[in-house]
Write an enzyme that holds these catalytic residues in place. Structure first.
Site, PDB file in Angstrom:
ATOM      1  CB  CYS A 194     -25.886  64.049  38.232  1.00 47.56           C
ATOM      2  SG  CYS A 194     -26.978  64.977  37.734  1.00 47.56           S
TER       3      CYS A 194
ATOM      4  CG  HIS B 229     -24.232  68.535  39.939  1.00 46.85           C
ATOM      5  ND1 HIS B 229     -23.257  68.150  39.296  1.00 46.85           N
ATOM      6  CD2 HIS B 229     -25.331  68.214  39.215  1.00 46.85           C
ATOM      7  CE1 HIS B 229     -23.761  67.473  37.880  1.00 46.85           C
ATOM      8  NE2 HIS B 229     -25.072  67.633  37.942  1.00 46.85           N
TER       9      HIS B 229
ATOM     10  CD  GLU C 202     -20.168  68.645  41.203  1.00 46.08           C
ATOM     11  OE1 GLU C 202     -20.962  67.884  41.993  1.00 46.08           O
ATOM     12  OE2 GLU C 202     -20.855  68.786  40.078  1.00 46.08           O
TER      13      GLU C 202
HETATM   14  N1  LIG Z   1     -26.651  67.045  35.789  1.00 50.17           N
HETATM   15  C1  LIG Z   1     -26.423  65.646  35.147  1.00 50.17           C
HETATM   16  O1  LIG Z   1     -25.748  64.951  35.084  1.00 50.17           O
HETATM   17  C2  LIG Z   1     -27.735  65.583  34.269  1.00 50.17           C
HETATM   18  C3  LIG Z   1     -27.827  63.966  33.741  1.00 50.17           C
HETATM   19  C4  LIG Z   1     -28.567  63.856  32.643  1.00 50.17           C
HETATM   20  N2  LIG Z   1     -29.971  63.820  33.174  1.00 50.17           N
HETATM   21  C5  LIG Z   1     -28.446  62.631  31.813  1.00 50.17           C
HETATM   22  O2  LIG Z   1     -29.150  62.141  31.199  1.00 50.17           O
HETATM   23  O3  LIG Z   1     -27.470  62.413  31.650  1.00 50.17           O
END
Ligand SMILES: NC(=O)CC[C@H](N)C(=O)O
Length: 252
Positions: free
Chosen positions: A71, A195, A197
Site C-alpha cells: 500500500c 493489505h 495483514e
Molecule cells: N492504505 C494505504 O496505505 C493508503 C496509502 C495512501 N493512498 C497514501 O497515499 O499513502
C-alpha cells in the site's frame, strides 16, 4: 499507520518469525529483509526524512535484500508516483513502475475483492484467489521490462472510479472491464497495493518469507543447522532456520 504496523507484526508472530520495528538507519544493517507497510505515504515520507532514513533505505534496496512495500509502502518503493499532494513527496524508489497514490479513490471507496494470483498459488498453494483489502489504495499504472505482474484486479465496468484516476467510467458509455495491476515483483522487490495483514490468509507473508530465506541462503548468511518449518495455509513447507532467526523488520 502504527496500527497497520502492529497488525503486520502479529501476522509474522503467528508465523513464528521475529519482526523488529525500524526507527533508525543503523538498524537496517542487521536485518535480512524489510517490510514497508501501509499508512499514509506523505506522512511516512516526512517521518522518514526527519529520521534521515531515506539514504539507508535506498542503500538497503541496492543490497538486493528483499523489500516488500504494501500500500503506502508500494508508493515508497516505486520509481515514480502520481496523484501526490502538492510539493510531492520523496520516494525510496527501486521498483521500476509508476503508481497512482489514490487510484481507487478516497477512504469511503475502499473495498475488498477476490483476486487471482497464479504465481502466489504456484509457490504457496491454497485457493486460486486471495482476498484483497484495498484501503484508499494505490495501483500500478505501468511497469518496466524487468517487472513481473503478480496480480491484476479486473475492475467491474459498473464501478465509477475516482475522477482524477487513470480510469474513468461513465455510466452512459461503459467501457469493458479493465485490469488494474495490484501486485508486482522485480527481483527481490515485492509491491502490493492491498493489505494482506488484514486477512487470515498468510500466503503473501509466507511468499515474502520464502524470498527472504532464499536471498539469505544464496548469500550464505544462514547457517545450516536445526530448522523449524512453517506450514502456510497452502500446505507448502517453508523452512526457517531457528539458530539464526531471521529478523523481519517493519518500517513505520
Ligand atoms: N492504505 C494505504 O496505505 C493508503 C496509502 C495512501 N493512498 C497514501 O497515499 O499513502
Amino acid at each position: 499507520m502504527a496500527v497497520v504496523g502492529v497488525l503486520a507484526l502479529q501476522v509474522l508472530r503467528r508465523l513464528g518469525v521475529k519482526g523488529v520495528e525500524i526507527r533508525k538507519p543503523e538498524q537496517l544493517e542487521s536485518v535480512a529483509s524489510l517490510i514497508i507497510p501501509g499508512g499514509e505515504s506523505t506522512t511516512m515520507a516526512k517521518l522518514a526524512e526527519y529520521h534521515n532514513l531515506f539514504p539507508a533505505l535506498r542503500d538497503f534496496v541496492k543490497t538486493g535484500k528483499p523489500v516488500w512495500g504494501t500500500c503506502a509502502g508500494l508508493i515508497f518503493l516505486a520509481n515514480k508516483a502520481v496523484g501526490q499532494k502538492t510539493g510531492g513527496q520523496e520516494l525510496v524508489g527501486g521498483l521500476d513502475c509508476t503508481v497512482h497514490r489514490n487510484y481507487f479513490g478516497s477512504q469511503i471507496q475502499s473495498f475488498e475483492a477476490e483476486i487471482p494470483a497464479p504465481e502466489l498459488v504456484s509457490k504457496e498453494g491454497g485457493p486460486e484467489t486471495f482476498r484483497g483489502v484495498f484501503i484508499r489504495a494505490p495501483a500500478v499504472l505501468d511497469v518496466g521490462p524487468g517487472v513481473e505482474v503478480l496480480a491484476e484486479y479486473p475492475v467491474p465496468s459498473t464501478n465509477v472510479l475516482f475522477s482524477s484516476s487513470a480510469v474513468q467510467i461513465q455510466e452512459e458509455n461503459p467501457v469493458p472491464e479493465k485490469k488494474v495491476i495490484v501486485a508486482v515483483k522485480q527481483g527481490n522487490l515485492l509491491g502490493t497495493a492491498f493489505h494482506p495483514e488484514l486477512t487470515a490468509d498468510p500466503r503473501w507473508h509466507t511468499y515474502f518469507l520464502r524470498m527472504t530465506v532464499e536471498a539469505a541462503t544464496s548469500s550464505n548468511t544462514i547457517d545450516a543447522g536445526t530448522s523449524s518449518s512453517i506450514v502456510p495455509a497452502g500446505g507448502t513447507d517453508l523452512i526457517i532456520d531457528e539458530k539464526r532467526r531471521i529478523d523481519l523488520p517493519i518500517f513505520q
